[in-house]
Design an enzyme around this catalytic site. Structure first.
Site, short mmCIF file in Angstrom:
data_model
loop_
_atom_site.label_atom_id
_atom_site.label_comp_id
_atom_site.label_asym_id
_atom_site.label_seq_id
_atom_site.Cartn_x
_atom_site.Cartn_y
_atom_site.Cartn_z
N GLU A 156 -19.43 -59.67 -39.39
CA GLU A 156 -20.24 -58.47 -39.15
C GLU A 156 -19.54 -57.37 -39.93
O GLU A 156 -18.50 -56.86 -39.52
CB GLU A 156 -20.28 -58.21 -37.64
CG GLU A 156 -21.49 -57.42 -37.20
CD GLU A 156 -21.17 -55.96 -37.14
OE1 GLU A 156 -21.38 -55.29 -38.18
OE2 GLU A 156 -20.70 -55.50 -36.10
N ASN A 207 -13.32 -49.42 -33.83
CA ASN A 207 -14.37 -48.44 -33.50
C ASN A 207 -15.05 -48.74 -32.16
O ASN A 207 -15.55 -47.83 -31.51
CB ASN A 207 -15.38 -48.28 -34.64
CG ASN A 207 -16.12 -49.56 -34.98
OD1 ASN A 207 -15.70 -50.65 -34.59
ND2 ASN A 207 -17.21 -49.44 -35.69
N CYS A 259 -20.82 -49.22 -37.85
CA CYS A 259 -21.37 -49.90 -39.03
C CYS A 259 -22.87 -49.64 -39.16
O CYS A 259 -23.43 -49.85 -40.22
CB CYS A 259 -21.18 -51.40 -38.94
SG CYS A 259 -19.49 -51.85 -38.66
N GLU A 270 -24.96 -61.67 -33.48
CA GLU A 270 -24.27 -61.53 -32.20
C GLU A 270 -25.25 -60.96 -31.19
O GLU A 270 -26.15 -60.20 -31.53
CB GLU A 270 -23.06 -60.61 -32.36
CG GLU A 270 -22.02 -61.21 -33.29
CD GLU A 270 -20.73 -60.39 -33.37
OE1 GLU A 270 -20.77 -59.17 -33.18
OE2 GLU A 270 -19.68 -61.02 -33.61
C1 SIN Z 1 -20.38 -51.72 -35.12
O1 SIN Z 1 -20.20 -50.62 -35.55
O2 SIN Z 1 -19.92 -52.70 -35.69
C2 SIN Z 1 -21.14 -52.00 -33.85
C3 SIN Z 1 -22.10 -50.98 -33.46
C4 SIN Z 1 -22.98 -51.40 -32.31
O3 SIN Z 1 -22.81 -52.44 -31.68
O4 SIN Z 1 -23.91 -50.65 -32.03
#
Ligand code: SIN
Length: 493
Positions: free
Chosen positions: A263, A165, A297, A471
């Site tokens: 994550e 993604n 996510c 992170e």
């Molecule tokens: C993710 O969907 O894992 C990362 C999204 C983000 O860094 O904003």
């Protein structure tokens, strides 16, 4: 090696050599007889092929990483940071090509891909600075004839498995702190988006990252994953992806007691209280829910809306969502591209059908837009039951389901009623509530009156089954450093 530039030329890249169809193993670009096709999710066309590497090549990458890491760890933080800075500069200089490549293999609109390129570079820029700021401690000793020094040392060789993604940023968010700390990395990018990872590796070489320090092993997950979780020379494993896969990989890492950071998936509630600024709440909901076609996510997964603002909010949201332009990112300006594959479209369909079977009403969208392009209409459904799949599972699609609530306590209880704990969002103008509600939410990150929370400056990560470790930010270095105590006996004065 002569680089075949035909695929990159077809894609219209200014630097066609950035589209690499070889894996980078121990500083050497390698091919294999077995290859995997990389398809554009917008129309199924094949953009390129990458080698389907196995356990042998992965082990070779680990061999090289062990050697490269020993020298890299001896460099100063400043020297390591300078390489990361050069890498970031090269990413900016080739931003348009990287964005095109990303849109071609992942589907996100070009504007979003450009944003991700800058986001990816930001982690290198941030950790280039952090490389100089690793500090140990001199403790007050427990006895007059002792001295206590705490050193922070790189954990060693790191294995990273990254998702489709965010084909660039999820790599640099791990690689930047790893290299800043003095580690080496063997990366397995998603088999759906390996070309962005390989382009990143081309630029890493040009920036001066030593051979062997960064290998990119393309191919099927199982044989590569077996080495990355099982080889005892790998001392840390970092993964971004689904909760189910993360749990399985983490369990395997325990066989050699690796450090693990995860994550994983979320189930983000976005809570809109009666006292919210209506326009800001609608904008925030769209920014969070429809970013990357709902495939992040941290996307709002459930919109919990208080009854006093419910009708105005749902009407305005549906109006705005109805105006989102859906289409292939490489063809013209769009707000939303395709979903990654047919499975994703099927899941969206199932969640919509389940929500409507439970009493939900579709205000806009609700169906796939074509049979052959993975496009799903931006969707708003009202009167969704808190027991619907839309609220219990991560939908990962542009489907916003609204659940009505009456009291603050009810909203908090609903928001926390999940095993996930990544991101949550709250919209309110009540100053007391703005303190109270984020404190009550069992999440690693809370967006207060905003739907966008991600930045290299702040710690990103979840609680409960959404993962462990952080992170980004200065905390992001910790996962790649280990403490060593030196306890010295001395003759007291
Ligand atoms: C993710 O969907 O894992 C990362 C999204 C983000 O860094 O904003």
């Amino acid at each position: 090696m002569t680089v075949d530039i035909s695929a990159g030329t077809r894609l219209g890249l200014a630097r066609p050599d950035l589209l690499r169809e070889h894996a980078l193993i121990g500083g050497i670009w390698l091919d294999s007889p077995a290859r995997i096709a990389v398809a554009n999710p917008a129309d199924g066309t094949i953009i390129g092929h990458v080698p389907n590497m196995g356990a042998g090549e992965t082990t070779r990458a680990v061999d090289a990483a062990v050697i490269a890491q020993a020298s890299w760890a001896k460099e100063t933080g400043k020297a390591r940071g300078l390489v990361l800075t050069r890498w970031a500069e090269l990413i900016h200089a080739n931003a348009e090509d990287l964005a095109r490549l990303m849109t071609a293999e992942q589907g996100k609109p070009l504007a979003e891909a450009r944003g991700e390129v800058a986001y990816a570079a930001s982690f290198l820029e941030w950790f280039a600075g952090e490389a100089r700021r690793v500090t140990g401690e001199l403790l007050t000793p427990h006895a007059i004839d002792r001295r206590l020094l705490v050193r922070k040392e790189p954990v060693g060789v790191v294995a990273a498995v990254t998702p489709w993604n965010f084909p660039l940023a999820m790599i640099t968010r791990k690689a930047a702190p790893a290299f800043a700390a003095g580690c080496a990395m063997v990366l397995k990018p998603s088999e759906l988006t390996p070309l962005s990872a390989l382009a990143l590796a081309v630029l890493a070489q040009e920036a001066g990252l030593p051979n062997g320090l960064f290998s990119v092993v393309t191919g099927d997950a199982a044989p590569i994953g077996d080495v990355l979780t099982g080889d005892k020379r790998i001392r840390k494993f970092t993964f971004t992806g689904s909760t189910a896969v993360g749990k399985m990989l983490a369990a395997r890492c325990m066989g050699t007691v690796k450090r693990v950071s995860l994550e994983l998936g979320g189930n983000a509630p976005l809570i809109v209280f009666d006292d919210a600024d209506l326009d800001a709440a609608v904008e925030g909901a769209i920014a969070s829910k429809f970013r990357n076609a709902g495939q992040t996510c941290v996307c709002a997964n459930r919109l919990l809306v208080q009854s006093g603002i419910y009708d105005d909010f749902s009407k305005k949201l549906a109006e705005k969502v109805g105006k989102l332009v859906v289409g292939p990112g490489l063809v013209g300006p769009t707000d939303q591209g395709p979903l990654i594959d047919k499975r994703a479209v099927e899941k969206a369909r199932t969640h919509v059908a389940d929500a409507t079977a439970g009493g939900g009403r579709v205000l806009i969208g609700g169906e796939a837009l074509s049979d052959d392009g993975n496009f799903f209409a931006p969707t708003v459904i009202v009167d969704v039951s808190p027991d619907a799949l839309l609220c219990r599972e991560e939908t990962f699609a542009p489907v916003a389901g609204l659940v009505r609530f009456e009291t603050e306590a009810e909203a908090i209880a609903m928001a926390n009623d999940t095993d996930a704990g990544l991101a949550a969002y709250v919209f309110t103008r009540d100053i007391d509530r703005a303190w109270r509600v984020p404190e009550m939410l069992q999440y690693g990150m809370v967006g207060l009156n905003t739907g966008l929370i991600s930045t290299e400056v702040a710690p990103f990560g979840g609680v409960k089954e959404s993962g462990m470790g952080r992170e980004g930010s200065h905390h992001g270095m910790d996962d790649y450093l280990q403490l060593k105590l030196v306890c010295q006996a001395i003759s007291p004065a």
